[in-house]
Design a protein around this motif. Structure first.
Motif, PDB file in Angstrom:
ATOM      1  N   HIS A  11      10.180  44.545  28.906  1.00 21.64           N
ATOM      2  CA  HIS A  11       9.587  45.720  29.345  1.00 21.64           C
ATOM      3  C   HIS A  11       7.898  45.309  29.577  1.00 21.64           C
ATOM      4  O   HIS A  11       7.590  45.971  30.626  1.00 21.64           O
ATOM      5  CB  HIS A  11       9.822  46.666  28.271  1.00 21.64           C
ATOM      6  CG  HIS A  11       9.020  47.833  28.554  1.00 21.64           C
ATOM      7  ND1 HIS A  11       9.324  48.731  29.603  1.00 21.64           N
ATOM      8  CD2 HIS A  11       7.739  48.468  28.030  1.00 21.64           C
ATOM      9  CE1 HIS A  11       8.841  49.911  29.414  1.00 21.64           C
ATOM     10  NE2 HIS A  11       7.666  49.717  28.766  1.00 21.64           N
ATOM     11  N   SER A  12       7.530  44.643  28.881  1.00 16.69           N
ATOM     12  CA  SER A  12       6.158  44.263  28.740  1.00 16.69           C
ATOM     13  C   SER A  12       5.809  43.597  30.394  1.00 16.69           C
ATOM     14  O   SER A  12       4.797  43.721  31.032  1.00 16.69           O
ATOM     15  CB  SER A  12       5.532  43.249  27.607  1.00 16.69           C
ATOM     16  OG  SER A  12       5.632  44.127  26.762  1.00 16.69           O
ATOM     17  N   LEU A  13       6.751  42.733  30.658  1.00 14.99           N
ATOM     18  CA  LEU A  13       6.470  41.716  31.635  1.00 14.99           C
ATOM     19  C   LEU A  13       6.866  42.761  33.040  1.00 14.99           C
ATOM     20  O   LEU A  13       6.031  42.509  34.049  1.00 14.99           O
ATOM     21  CB  LEU A  13       7.655  40.648  31.869  1.00 14.99           C
ATOM     22  CG  LEU A  13       7.447  39.442  30.627  1.00 14.99           C
ATOM     23  CD1 LEU A  13       8.589  38.525  30.347  1.00 14.99           C
ATOM     24  CD2 LEU A  13       6.243  38.835  30.854  1.00 14.99           C
ATOM     25  N   LYS A  14       7.699  43.614  32.900  1.00 10.58           N
ATOM     26  CA  LYS A  14       8.045  44.506  33.941  1.00 10.58           C
ATOM     27  C   LYS A  14       6.654  45.202  34.188  1.00 10.58           C
ATOM     28  O   LYS A  14       6.345  45.442  35.567  1.00 10.58           O
ATOM     29  CB  LYS A  14       9.173  45.215  33.675  1.00 10.58           C
ATOM     30  CG  LYS A  14       9.495  46.414  34.943  1.00 10.58           C
ATOM     31  CD  LYS A  14      10.718  47.093  34.384  1.00 10.58           C
ATOM     32  CE  LYS A  14      11.082  48.025  35.764  1.00 10.58           C
ATOM     33  NZ  LYS A  14      12.075  49.036  35.301  1.00 10.58           N
ATOM     34  N   GLU A  15       6.101  45.717  33.185  1.00 10.14           N
ATOM     35  CA  GLU A  15       4.859  46.697  33.321  1.00 10.14           C
ATOM     36  C   GLU A  15       3.821  45.889  34.001  1.00 10.14           C
ATOM     37  O   GLU A  15       3.092  46.177  35.212  1.00 10.14           O
ATOM     38  CB  GLU A  15       4.383  47.147  32.184  1.00 10.14           C
ATOM     39  CG  GLU A  15       5.176  48.402  31.485  1.00 10.14           C
ATOM     40  CD  GLU A  15       5.146  49.636  32.512  1.00 10.14           C
ATOM     41  OE1 GLU A  15       4.125  49.872  32.966  1.00 10.14           O
ATOM     42  OE2 GLU A  15       6.312  49.837  33.090  1.00 10.14           O
ATOM     43  N   ILE A  16       3.522  44.490  33.709  1.00 14.86           N
ATOM     44  CA  ILE A  16       2.332  43.589  34.029  1.00 14.86           C
ATOM     45  C   ILE A  16       2.855  43.158  35.620  1.00 14.86           C
ATOM     46  O   ILE A  16       1.881  43.049  36.265  1.00 14.86           O
ATOM     47  CB  ILE A  16       2.541  42.308  33.290  1.00 14.86           C
ATOM     48  CG1 ILE A  16       1.661  42.671  31.892  1.00 14.86           C
ATOM     49  CG2 ILE A  16       1.627  41.344  33.944  1.00 14.86           C
ATOM     50  CD1 ILE A  16       1.859  41.678  30.689  1.00 14.86           C
ATOM     51  N   SER A  17       4.153  42.981  35.916  1.00 19.02           N
ATOM     52  CA  SER A  17       4.308  42.511  37.366  1.00 19.02           C
ATOM     53  C   SER A  17       4.065  43.489  38.508  1.00 19.02           C
ATOM     54  O   SER A  17       3.701  43.164  39.549  1.00 19.02           O
ATOM     55  CB  SER A  17       6.133  42.250  37.329  1.00 19.02           C
ATOM     56  OG  SER A  17       6.672  43.556  37.391  1.00 19.02           O
ATOM     57  N   VAL A  18       3.766  44.848  38.154  1.00 16.35           N
ATOM     58  CA  VAL A  18       3.307  45.693  39.130  1.00 16.35           C
ATOM     59  C   VAL A  18       1.950  45.352  39.727  1.00 16.35           C
ATOM     60  O   VAL A  18       1.705  46.051  40.450  1.00 16.35           O
ATOM     61  CB  VAL A  18       3.834  47.157  38.600  1.00 16.35           C
ATOM     62  CG1 VAL A  18       3.489  48.175  39.510  1.00 16.35           C
ATOM     63  CG2 VAL A  18       5.162  47.399  38.271  1.00 16.35           C
ATOM     64  N   GLY A  19       1.304  45.001  38.691  1.00 14.09           N
ATOM     65  CA  GLY A  19      -0.220  44.877  38.574  1.00 14.09           C
ATOM     66  C   GLY A  19      -1.023  45.154  37.584  1.00 14.09           C
ATOM     67  O   GLY A  19      -0.193  45.927  36.767  1.00 14.09           O
TER      68      GLY A  19
END
Length: 391
Positions: free
Chosen positions: A75-83
């Motif tokens: 979940h953390s990685l998904k949030e970061i991946s957006v920018g």
């Protein structure tokens, strides 16, 4: 000074500088490189900082992201991946994401350590050191580093000398370690077996006003919350053993008024800014004056008037240890000091526990000519987190 608005004090200038100097869109880059990283010790506090950052950055090109333990790393990685321009993180999860090479540090301009003394007190010293040794992180001369806390003992100032520029500014707002004058403080002599009845008496008087009740252990937090619910007082609890979703639900119920009373251990004592908390009740008084100041600072925030009530059992060990420091905090805030409390404070037991050199450290150690020392956590009282685990 607690409740003086330090979150806005670092967020607003950072956002202003980022918007003036410009930020890079990293949505299409595999490695995200935030311009600002904010680190805080607890999930609740870092999420609160993130919500403030999101509110202040609304309508701009700056994207804040929050990551913390207790949730899936994916979940953390998904949030970061957006920018990600401003990364709000707890120490462990931040190092985890850096280790997975999903975050780069070469473009870091601002590093903020909030509640720095609490981070060391909770055992995050090694995590802070590892973060500052991470590959690509700019040197302290090339970045701006900010440390914030409501208390600044010498051990924290020696950390500051290690991670800040030599000519760093030492800024004091209000009285460091002092209680806000907007909080009316009352100390009641209550023996241990009479605390539940006294609590019910107070809550019947306060009605549905938002109230935080602090206890020493996790078990007692659940026990008192259950007792209050049985007495038809809608209550919830928050402590380190509750799952992250349970903690978030408890805070939401408290903020919305569904449960006007929340029973908490020290996990909620630091930094949380919940609007319109009318009362703080120390069911168990802490043995550490810093913790007392932080607890009562949950009310009387940003110019509002609050009331803090502390139950004091004269036979309790924690009460004996804190008595003299408590008298000083009350006196400095121009609060009434009961005669019986002064007697306890200046008894032989009270004096033996008194440290004439206050931990609050409201003056810059460099001005006192103290020699440089490697930073360590020596001088800290046993952490409240540890005390909770012992129960």
């Amino acid at each position: 000074q607690t409740g003086s608005g330090k979150t806005a004090a670092f967020l607003l200038p950072i956002l202003s500088h980022l918007m003036v100097k410009g930020v890079e869109s990293s949505a299409f880059q595999a490695l995200k490189e935030p311009e600002a990283i904010i680190v805080a010790p607890t999930r609740e506090l870092i999420n609160q900082i993130y919500l403030d950052a999101r509110k202040f950055a609304y309508g701009t090109c700056v994207r804040p992201v929050v990551i913390y333990g207790g949730t899936r790393t994916s979940h953390s990685l998904k949030e970061i991946s957006v920018g990600c321009n401003i990364l709000c993180a707890t120490p462990g999860r931040l190092l985890d994401i850096i280790g997975k090479e999903k975050i780069g540090l070469t473009k870091l301009r601002y590093l903020v350590l909030d509640e720095a003394d609490r981070m060391l007190d909770m055992g995050f010293r090694e995590d802070i050191e590892n973060l500052l040794r991470s590959p690509g992180i700019p040197s302290k001369e090339e970045r701006q580093t900010l440390m914030f806390s409501a208390t600044f003992p010498s051990s924290i100032q020696s950390l500051a000398r290690n991670i800040l520029k030599p000519d760093y500014l030492f800024v004091v707002v209000g009285q460091v370690g002092g209680a806000c004058s907007d909080v009316e403080q009352v100390v009641m002599e209550v023996e241990e077996f009479g605390k539940k009845d006294k609590l019910m008496e107070i809550l019947q008087e306060t009605g549905s006003e938002r109230t935080m009740v602090f206890v020493k252990t996790k078990k007692k937090a659940d026990f008192i919350a259950t007792f209050l619910c049985q007495e038809k007082v809608p209550s919830t609890s928050i402590h380190g053993d509750r799952e992250q979703k349970e903690r978030e639900t408890a805070l939401r119920d408290f903020k919305t008024g569904q449960c006007p009373v929340i029973v908490a251990t020290s996990v909620a004592a630091r930094g949380l800014d919940i609007e319109n908390v009318s009362y703080v009740i120390n069911f168990d008084i802490p043995d550490d004056i810093d913790e007392y100041v932080h607890r009562i600072g949950r009310t009387g925030r940003c110019g509002n008037i609050g009331r803090a009530i502390s139950f004091f059992d004269k036979r309790g060990d924690d009460e004996q240890r804190i008595a003299r420091s408590l008298v000083k905090v009350l006196s400095d805030a121009h609060q009434e000091v009961p005669a019986w409390l002064e007697e306890v404070a200046f008894s032989a037991h009270g004096m033996s526990a008194y440290n004439p050199r206050s931990k609050f450290a409201s003056t810059d150690d460099r001005q006192r000519g103290e020699s440089r020392k490697d930073f360590s956590t020596s001088g800290f009282s046993p952490s409240v987190a540890q005390a909770e685990e012992e129960d």
